[in-house]
Design an enzyme around this catalytic site. Structure first.
Site, PDB file in Angstrom:
ATOM      1  N   HIS A  55    -113.435 -54.265  71.394  1.00 34.71           N
ATOM      2  CA  HIS A  55    -111.993 -53.999  71.368  1.00 34.71           C
ATOM      3  C   HIS A  55    -111.278 -55.015  70.468  1.00 34.71           C
ATOM      4  O   HIS A  55    -110.350 -54.673  69.734  1.00 34.71           O
ATOM      5  CB  HIS A  55    -111.394 -54.103  72.777  1.00 34.71           C
ATOM      6  CG  HIS A  55    -111.915 -53.088  73.743  1.00 34.71           C
ATOM      7  ND1 HIS A  55    -112.686 -53.412  74.827  1.00 34.71           N
ATOM      8  CD2 HIS A  55    -111.757 -51.739  73.791  1.00 34.71           C
ATOM      9  CE1 HIS A  55    -112.987 -52.318  75.505  1.00 34.71           C
ATOM     10  NE2 HIS A  55    -112.445 -51.280  74.895  1.00 34.71           N
ATOM     11  N   SER A  85    -120.074 -52.362  75.429  1.00 32.70           N
ATOM     12  CA  SER A  85    -119.395 -51.298  76.168  1.00 32.70           C
ATOM     13  C   SER A  85    -118.864 -51.903  77.456  1.00 32.70           C
ATOM     14  O   SER A  85    -119.503 -52.786  78.042  1.00 32.70           O
ATOM     15  CB  SER A  85    -120.397 -50.192  76.508  1.00 32.70           C
ATOM     16  OG  SER A  85    -119.908 -49.390  77.567  1.00 32.70           O
ATOM     17  N   ARG A 143    -118.941 -50.589  80.145  1.00 29.88           N
ATOM     18  CA  ARG A 143    -119.838 -50.197  81.234  1.00 29.88           C
ATOM     19  C   ARG A 143    -121.100 -51.070  81.306  1.00 29.88           C
ATOM     20  O   ARG A 143    -121.853 -50.961  82.263  1.00 29.88           O
ATOM     21  CB  ARG A 143    -120.233 -48.729  81.107  1.00 29.88           C
ATOM     22  CG  ARG A 143    -119.072 -47.792  81.434  1.00 29.88           C
ATOM     23  CD  ARG A 143    -119.546 -46.355  81.624  1.00 29.88           C
ATOM     24  NE  ARG A 143    -118.527 -45.537  82.258  1.00 29.88           N
ATOM     25  CZ  ARG A 143    -117.654 -44.773  81.599  1.00 29.88           C
ATOM     26  NH1 ARG A 143    -117.664 -44.740  80.296  1.00 29.88           N
ATOM     27  NH2 ARG A 143    -116.753 -44.069  82.259  1.00 29.88           N
TER      28      ARG A 143
HETATM   29  O1  PAF Z   1    -112.530 -45.147  74.212  1.00 30.75           O
HETATM   30  C1  PAF Z   1    -111.795 -45.327  75.211  1.00 30.75           C
HETATM   31  O2  PAF Z   1    -111.710 -46.415  75.760  1.00 30.75           O
HETATM   32  C2  PAF Z   1    -110.984 -44.159  75.764  1.00 30.75           C
HETATM   33  O3  PAF Z   1    -111.689 -42.962  75.655  1.00 30.75           O
HETATM   34  C3  PAF Z   1    -109.594 -44.047  75.126  1.00 30.75           C
HETATM   35  C4  PAF Z   1    -109.691 -43.718  73.641  1.00 30.75           C
HETATM   36  C5  PAF Z   1    -108.823 -45.343  75.304  1.00 30.75           C
HETATM   37  C6  PAF Z   1    -108.792 -42.922  75.774  1.00 30.75           C
HETATM   38  O4  PAF Z   1    -108.571 -43.177  77.121  1.00 30.75           O
END
Ligand code: PAF
Length: 380
Positions: free
Chosen positions: A79, A247, A249
């Protein structure tokens, strides 16, 4: 999820944290005269579409560009790479933190999805300070958009069944393929929430990770087909040193399954090598995906041979060779168009857990891992 507020008066730039966090269902809202910011930063926290628009509108009048990084929180380096890319080319970056119920099926992990507001806030504040130190950046992280479910879904909690009524955006057949085959409401939920986010933020650019290859293809299609005036930027996947794609997760894995999880990337690398081999036959589906299947099968055989208390088993959902624009399966690759190699595996819960063993977040349920490698088009 705890969401501490930091509020400042309009004349003060930086926030100071407050001690009692509001509950997620009824976030404490600052009065009209206060501006909520993330602790130790000037990053605005906007909790409603109205406050987002009040922040956004003057920027348009001032001809400032805005980049949007949509997230569901549980932030990691992947991110942050999106935010860095956005700050390099936009005057203002807004990160949305919204756990979107519509993209989770009824039996998926919405209730256990990692919720890490404090850690996310601290990461964002640190990142923003580092963005400020780099003069090459055009902008900074200006705001976090963290709406409640009723802001994004005014009709109430969205339906999670394929047959649910509601105001949804669907993109077919793309949304039914690959990930969509196993998760029938996933892309409907993503397309719906992203349409809402794009309408609310009206960003000049939006940033998505290559890690979610099909999602990136879907977002490009959404923007094109609904004439949304924004530019889609796809940022390369960030990986651990052993190749595992980052990820949110991954926290579910625990140590035992984490060691085996790079199998998916290793399988895709074997397919990429087969494609790159000088033999002409290397362009057909079986010659490319065969080596990937072999890698997955041999890792699974080695794990199966271990005692139950040591092994980490997985199921391969798919290994795919698909068209880069439609995600339809390919029999052969046209080098001028390239292709996407992608895959999904389900890591099964660890068997016979040992006392004190790190099983991962929420005691290590099944974890779906996805990954991909782009076979880039080559010009003759
Ligand atoms: O990739 C993600 O984290 C989600 O699918 C997103 C694009 C924020 C939509 O909720």
């Amino acid at each position: 999820m705890s969401r501490p507020l930091s509020t400042t008066t309009p004349s003060s730039a930086c926030g100071s944290s407050s001690s009692s966090p509001p509950s997620p269902s009824s976030p404490r809202r600052p009065s009209r005269l206060t501006r909520e910011t993330l602790p130790s930063s000037s990053i605005r926290v906007l909790r409603s579409v109205d406050s987002l628009r009040a922040w956004r509108n003057p920027l348009r009048q001032d001809h400032r560009t805005v980049g949007l990084v949509p997230t569901m929180g549980a932030l990691h380096e992947g991110h942050l790479a999106l935010i860095r890319a956005a700050a390099a080319e936009c005057h203002h970056v807004v990160v949305s933190l919204f756990l979107n119920p519509a993209q989770f099926g009824r039996n998926e992990d919405l209730s256990s999805y990692p919720s890490t507001w404090d850690a996310d806030a601290a990461r964002l504040a640190r990142l923003d300070r580092s963005l400020a130190d780099d003069a090459a950046n055009l902008g900074r992280l200006s705001a976090v958009f963290a709406p409640a479910v009723h802001d994004m879904y005014p009709e109430g909690f969205p339906g999670q069944d394929p047959s649910s009524d509601g105001s949804f955006v669907t993109i077919t057949p793309l949304g039914r393929l690959l990930e969509g085959a196993s998760r029938p409401t996933f892309f409907r939920g993503v397309a719906t929430v992203c349409t809402k986010l794009f309408n609310a933020v009206q960003p000049d650019r939006v940033y998505f990770g290559q890690k979610d290859a099909q999602q990136a293809v879907l977002i490009r299609r959404l923007v094109r087909d609904f004439l949304i005036p924004t530019q889609v930027v796809v940022v390369p996947t960030v990986r651990e040193s052993d190749g595992l794609a980052l990820s949110s997760r991954n926290v579910y894995l625990g140590a035992r399954r984490r060691n085996v999880a790079p199998v998916l990337h290793d399988a895709l690398l074997a397919a990429e090598r087969a494609y790159a081999s000088p033999h002409a036959a290397a362009r057909d589906r079986d010659s490319i995906l065969g080596p990937a299947r072999d890698v997955a099968a041999s890792v699974l055989a080695a794990q199966t041979a271990l005692p139950a208390s040591q092994r980490a088993l997985f199921e391969v959902d798919y290994l795919s060779l698909s068209d880069p624009d439609t995600m339809e399966e390919l029999e052969t690759v046209d080098p001028a168009r390239g292709a996407i190699l992608s895959g999904a595996i389900k890591m099964l819960p660890a068997e016979d857990p040992q006392p004190g063993e790190d099983l991962g977040h929420s005691d290590g349920p099944s974890v779906r891992l996805i990954d991909n490698i782009v076979l880039k088009p080559v010009t003759p």
